[in-house]
Each structure stands twice: as structure tokens, then as C-alpha cells.
Scaffold this motif. Structure first.
Motif, PDB file in Angstrom:
ATOM      1  N   ASN A  99       3.483  -1.041  -4.247  1.00  0.00           N
ATOM      2  CA  ASN A  99       4.031  -0.744  -2.925  1.00  0.00           C
ATOM      3  C   ASN A  99       5.539  -0.518  -2.960  1.00  0.00           C
ATOM      4  N   SER A 248      -1.283  -8.984  -4.425  1.00  0.00           N
ATOM      5  CA  SER A 248      -2.432  -9.677  -3.828  1.00  0.00           C
ATOM      6  C   SER A 248      -2.158 -10.044  -2.377  1.00  0.00           C
ATOM      7  N   ASP A 250      -0.139  -8.275  -0.406  1.00  0.00           N
ATOM      8  CA  ASP A 250      -0.184  -7.005   0.334  1.00  0.00           C
ATOM      9  C   ASP A 250      -1.622  -6.570   0.609  1.00  0.00           C
ATOM     10  N   GLU A 251      -2.483  -6.778  -0.377  1.00  0.00           N
ATOM     11  CA  GLU A 251      -3.855  -6.261  -0.285  1.00  0.00           C
ATOM     12  C   GLU A 251      -4.864  -7.310   0.166  1.00  0.00           C
TER      13      GLU A 251
END
Length: 298
Positions: A99, A248, A250-251
Motif C-alpha cells: 500500500n 495484515s 490493511d487487509e
């Protein structure tokens, strides 16, 4: 094609040298002035600032320590983005979170600049020999435009997909490496405490289902030799696991094994082993349990 190279550290310097040897006009910048002078002696054209370099070249390659430094070089005072010509291609070979790269690519696109990610695997020896594995996140047109540059720097070139894809696959690969090494250290310790020799474990596991790259690359050469210079530093593996944890969040993907492995490397860093090869985490378990694992191959 004029190439600018920003970041002349352990990886950047040999890559820049290979580009010079391949006949490219290479412009070089680093915050360490002596590194720029050294590259001038090898045929590069030095630049006083990253912005000055950006104004001269068609393609810019960055090999920098982390995303914060990348962002500063790209968008700070006298930045690369402010001095690039439209149509310039920026290749970030640093290891950063996907990102972070996507955000930089969006900013670059607003200025008519192509920004792609191309992290590498293979270490300093691969950078020197021009045999790196390069994982590229880019659109097809940009990838084809700069592939001849990658062919100079690496042996295995993978076009993973869109921007951020290279960083993602490098992150996943290094997550596995870091967790495998932490697990190997634990397994060796348990085996020794159960009365097994390190030599026996190496012989049997090498032809069994527990075999891994960590065992093949780290056990005999580093742990059994009790030699932890060179290799892939604890600090770098710790950083890469941190990138996985950042992604992890972010997602929204739980990574419990990765989180546990981070603490193993944190313990090694607390013991002053940050610059030693990642396999030195075995010392943490030796200290905790009294097991003798290192030096068994001497």
C-alpha cells in the motif's frame, strides 16, 4: 536511456556497477558523499541531490532502507517528483508494504510519472553477479519498456501484475522464510533436549517432510559452523515481518504465527544480534534452555 540510481548501499552499489558495465549512462546519488565519489570512480556521473539526478535521466532506480525514506526522497524538499520530466519511469527496488507503493504511484501519476515496484531476492552476492530474482509490479507497457534494465540486474524476472504486486510477493516470501527459520530454531532446541544430535537431525530432516530452505541454507553454513556474519540480517528479517503485519492490518488478515515469529527476532535484537544472520535466533533458545546447538559442525 539515461539511468539514475538513488541509494548506493550494499545492494545498490553492485547493481549500479552492473548497469555501467552494460553500457548505460548511470547518474548516482546517495546521502553518503563518499559512496557517490566511489561510483564516480567506476564511471557514474555523480549528483549532489536526488532532485538534480531526477532532472537528468529517463529512468530512476531506488534502493532505500524503508518506506519513510522513499517518501522523503520522492516528495520532500527538492524531491524527485518535483524535478522529473513527464514520462520518467521510477523503479523502487526497496522492500516496502504494497500500500505504500500504491500511494506513491498515485502521487507520481498526477505528475505524469510512471512508478513501479521491483523488490529483489538474492542478496549482495546476487546483486554483484547480476543474478537477482526481481519481482515487478507494473502495467504491461512500462514493464516492457524497462525489462532490458532488469535483464542486466537479474536472472529471474517475474512480472507479478499491477503496481504493488512485486512488494506483495516479496513480503509473502519473506514471511515464510522468517517463520520457517524461527520454527527451525525451536525444533533444533527441542531435538537436542530430547537427546538428538544436530548432525542426526540434519541428515534425517534433509530427506524428510520437515525440510525447508531455512534448513538447507542456514543449518550447516551458519548454525553448525557457529558463524553468523554475512547472510540475511536479523534486523532485515524483523523489518520484513513488520511489513507483513502492516499489510495484515490493511487487509484484515490475522497472522498469529507471524506475530509470534516477530517476538523471536525481537528477542535476538534485544541480545544485540541485529546485524548477525537471521539464523542467530538459535542463540535465544540456547540461552533459555541450555541446549548446545551452535558449533556442532566444527
Amino acid at each position: 536511456m539515461k539511468i539514475g540510481f538513488i541509494g548506493l548501499g550494499a545492494m545498490g552499489k553492485p547493481m549500479a556497477c552492473n548497469l555501467i558495465a552494460a553500457g548505460y549512462e548511470v547518474h548516482a546519488f546517495d546521502v553518503v558523499e563518499a559512496a557517490v565519489k566511489e561510483m564516480e570512480g567506476k564511471g557514474a556521473i555523480g549528483a549532489a541531490t536526488a532532485g538534480e539526478l531526477a532532472a537528468r535521466v529517463d529512468v530512476i532506480i531506488c534502493s532505500l532502507p524503508n518506506a519513510k525514506i522513499v517518501e522523503g526522497v520522492m516528495t520532500g524538499k527538492g524531491s524527485v517528483f518535483d524535478n522529473c520530466k513527464k514520462g520518467t519511469v521510477i523503479i523502487d527496488m526497496s522492500s516496502v508494504a504494497p500500500n505504500s507503493t500504491k500511494a506513491m504511484a498515485q502521487k507520481a501519476a498526477q505528475k505524469g510519472i510512471s512508478y513501479i515496484d521491483a523488490p529483489v531476492s538474492g542478496g549482495v552476492s546476487g546483486a554483484t553477479a547480476g543474478t537477482l530474482t526481481i519481482m515487478v509490479g507494473a502495467d504491461d507497457e512500462t514493464f516492457q519498456k524497462v525489462k532490458p534494465v532488469f535483464d542486466v540486474l537479474g536472472k529471474n524476472i517475474y512480472h507479478i501484475g499491477e503496481v504493488g504486486g512485486g512488494d506483495a510477493i516479496k513480503m509473502v516470501n519473506n514471511l515464510l522464510l522468517g517463520c520457517n527459520m524461527a520454527a527451525l530454531a525451536e525444533a533444533l532446541t527441542l531435538g537436542v533436549k530430547c537427546g538428538l544430535s544436530v548432525e542426526t537431525m540434519k541428515e534425517v530432516i534433509s530427506v524428510s517432510s520437515g525440510r525447508s530452505y531455512a534448513l538447507d541454507a542456514k543449518l550447516e553454513k551458519f548454525i553448525m559452523a557457529d558463524q553468523f556474519t554475512g547472510g540475511f540480517a536479523v534486523d532485515l528479517q524483523y523489518k520484513d515481518l513488520g511489513l507483513a503485519l502492516e499489510a495484515s492490518r490493511d487487509e484484515k488478515v490475522p497472522l498469529p504465527m507471524t506475530a509470534a515469529a516477530v517476538q523471536v527476532y525481537e528477542a535476538a535484537r534485544a541480545k544485540g544480534q541485529g546485524r548477525e544472520d537471521m539464523s542467530s535466533v538459535v542463540k535465544v533458545w540456547e540461552d533459555l534452555t541450555g541446549a548446545k546447538i551452535r558449533g556442532t559442525g566444527k
